[in-house]
Design an enzyme around this catalytic site. Structure first.
Site: not given
Ligand code: UD1
Length: 430
Positions: A22-23, A117, A122, A125, A305, A397
Site C-alpha cells: 500500500k505505502n 491514522c 505527524r 516540516d 506499523d 484502508r
C-alpha cells in the site's frame, strides 16, 4: 456499520498470498502523473486508501483506467488543475505525495493538509524544508499546502529526522529539477526504494535509494513504463504474527523475505520456527512463546506499523516483555481494548510493559487505527469465545480482503452489518 464477528480458537493453517505494498503504491500512483505518457501499474492493492487517492487524481483530470482489479493505466497529460479539492483526500496521509509529484512536473500544487491514522503529531516540516531548498515557495493557508516555483534547482538537503514521507516527496520534486539533489539522512524503507525504481523506469536518474544518501539528477521528461509494485511488508508481517499467535502454520507467499528480517528475527527469538524460500516465508508456532524486548525504528529496524500486532502476540507469551515505540507517540491506543480482552499491559510514555497472560477472552472492541485494528483482530482470533471488532473501515484502508484471507486459513470470521447477522453468526459458530 460493518463489523467483524470472530470466534477465536482455531490455529491458522495454510497458504496466503500477499498483495502489493500500500505505502509503495500510494507514492507510485502519485508519481505516475509526472510522465507525459501512459503508465501501467501492476500489483496495485485494492484497498480504500488507494481508491481515495485514485479518486483525488481523477478530480484534477488524471485519466485512470482499471485494466483489472490490480492493474491501472494512468495518463496525467490532461490535468486541468493543480488544486486538489476533493474532501476525501484529507482522510489519507499520502495525499501529500501529490505535492511532490505536481510540483516536480508542473511547478505548482495545492493539496489539503494530510490526515491519515491518528497515531501521533505527524509533522511535515521536513517536506516543507525540502521543497523550499529546491526553490519552491511554500505556504499553509485555509487548510491547504500551497507550493509554487518558477524553477526547481538541485540542492543538498540534510533531513533532521528520518522521514519516509519527506524522502519520497523530495525525491519526486527533485526528479525533474535542474541539476542534482542530494538527500542525506534519507529513509531506507522498501517503499522508498520501490518509488526510486519506478521513477528510474520512467527515465529518472535516482541513485542510492535504500541507503541514507539519495542522489537525484533531474531530467527533462519522464516516459511511459509498466511497473509491478513490491509485496506489502506489513501485510506479510501481520500474517506472520497471526500464525504465531494462533499457534498455527502459515506459508506466506509472494513476499520479499529480506524486507521481513526484523520481524522474522523477533519471532525466532521468542520461539517460532521460520522457513524462508525465494519468495515465501513459513511461520510455525508449536511451543509456548517467550517474552522479549522490542523497539520500533526506521528500516531496517523493527517497523512501527508492526508494533501493535507484535504487542498482541507478546501479551500471550510467557514473562514480561517491553515494547518501546520510538516513531509515533500515540500508537498504544489499542491497549485499552486489549485490556478488556484480559491483556495485562501498562503504558508509560512511549513504553509498554506487557505481562503475558494464558489467553484473551472475546469482547466487543473497536479499531483505533489501521494497524491496531489488525492487531485486535489477531487477538480476537486467539480469544476464548466470540469477539466483535468495530470500526473496521480503518482496517480496510490497508488490508485487501483481510477477513477472506483469514477465513481461507481456517479462521471463523465474518463481516456483519447488523444485529440480525451477528445473531446468525453466533448460532452458526455455536
Ligand atoms: C510512513 C508510512 C507509515 C509508517 C511510517 C513510519 C506511508 C503512507 N505511511 O508514514 O505507515 O508508519 O512511514 O515507517 O508510507 N516527521 C517529522 N517531520 C516531518 C515528517 C515526519 O517530524 O516532516 C516525524 C513524524 O512525526 C514521525 C517520524 O518523523 O515521528 C517518522 O515519520 P515518517 O517516516 O514521515 O512517516 P510517514 O511518511 O507519515
Amino acid at each position: 456499520m460493518e463489523q467483524y464477528a470472530i470466534k477465536g480458537g482455531n490455529p491458522l493453517v495454510g497458504e496466503v498470498e500477499i498483495g502489493g505494498a500500500k505505502n509503495a503504491a500510494l507514492a507510485i500512483l502519485a508519481a505516475s502523473v509526472m510522465s507525459e505518457e501512459t503508465v501501467t501499474i501492476e500489483n496495485l492493492p485494492d484497498v480504500c486508501d488507494i481508491n481515495v487517492l485514485i479518486q483525488a487524481m481523477e478530480s484534477i483530470g488524471v485519466n485512470i483506467t482499471r485494466v483489472d482489479r490490480h492493474t491501472v493505466k494512468i495518463n496525467g497529460n490532461h490535468i486541468h488543475g493543480l488544486v486538489i479539492e476533493d474532501d476525501f483526500i484529507k482522510k489519507i496521509r499520502a495525499s501529500y505525495y501529490l505535492i511532490g509529484a505536481l510540483l516536480g512536473r508542473y511547478k505548482k500544487a495545492e493539496v489539503p493538509l494530510p490526515g491519515g491514522c491518528n497515531i501521533g503529531i505527524r509533522a511535515i516540516d521536513q517536506h516543507i524544508k525540502g521543497f523550499r531548498a529546491l526553490g519552491a515557495e511554500v505556504k499553509i493557508e485555509h487548510g491547504f499546502i500551497i507550493t509554487e516555483a518558477t524553477e526547481l534547482k538541485g540542492c543538498h538537503i540534510y533531513m533532521d529526522k528520518v522521514s519516509v514521507g519527506a524522502t519520497i516527496n523530495v525525491m519526486m520534486a527533485a526528479a525533474m529539477a535542474d541539476g542534482t539533489t542530494v538527500i542525506e539522512n534519507a529513509a531506507k524503507e522498501p517503499h522508498v526504494v520501490d518509488l526510486a525504481n519506478f521513477l528510474n523506469s520512467m527515465g529518472a536518474n535516482v541513485k542510492g535509494a535504500g541507503t541514507d544518501v539519495v542522489r537525484i539528477k533531474g531530467v527533462e521528461r519522464l516516459h511511459k513504463t509498466t511497473y509491478t509494485i513490491i509485496p506489502d511488508q506489513i501485510e506479510a508481517g501481520t500474517f506472520m504474527v497471526a500464525a504465531a499467535a494462533t499457534k498455527g502454520d502459515i506459508t506466506i507467499k509472494n513476499v520479499i523475505p529480506k524486507h521481513l528480517e526484523s520481524i522474522a528475527a523477533k519471532l525466532l527469538e521468542i520461539g517460532c520456527e521460520i522457513e524462508e524460500s525465494d519468495d515465501a516465508i513459513r511461520v510455525v508456532a508449536t511451543k509456548t512463546l517467550s517474552h522479549t524486548q522490542l523497539k520500533t525504528l526506521p528500516y531496517p529496524g523493527f517497523p512501527t506499523d508492526m508494533q501493535p500486532q507484535m504487542a498482541v502476540l507478546l501479551g500471550l507469551s510467557t514473562g514480561t516483555s517491553i515494547v518501546t515505540e520510538s516513531i509515533f507517540e500515540n500508537r498504544f491506543k489499542y491497549v485499552d481494548e486489549l485490556t478488556r480482552m484480559g491483556g495485562d499491559i501498562n503504558v508509560e510514555g512511549n513504553t509498554a510493559v506487557i505481562n503475558g497472560v494464558a489467553k484473551y477472552t472475546g469482547a466487543t472492541i473497536s479499531s483505533p487505527d489501521l494497524r491496531a485494528g489488525a492487531a485486535l483482530v489477531i487477538a480476537a482470533l486467539t480469544a476464548d469465545g466470540i469477539s466483535v471488532v468495530e470500526d473496521i473501515n480503518y482496517i480496510e484502508r490497508g488490508y485487501e480482503d483481510f477477513h477472506l484471507k483469514l477465513r481461507s486459513l481456517g479462521a471463523q470470521i465474518e463481516k456483519v452489518n447488523n444485529e440480525r447477522e451477528l445473531r446468525k453468526f453466533r448460532l452458526k459458530v455455536g
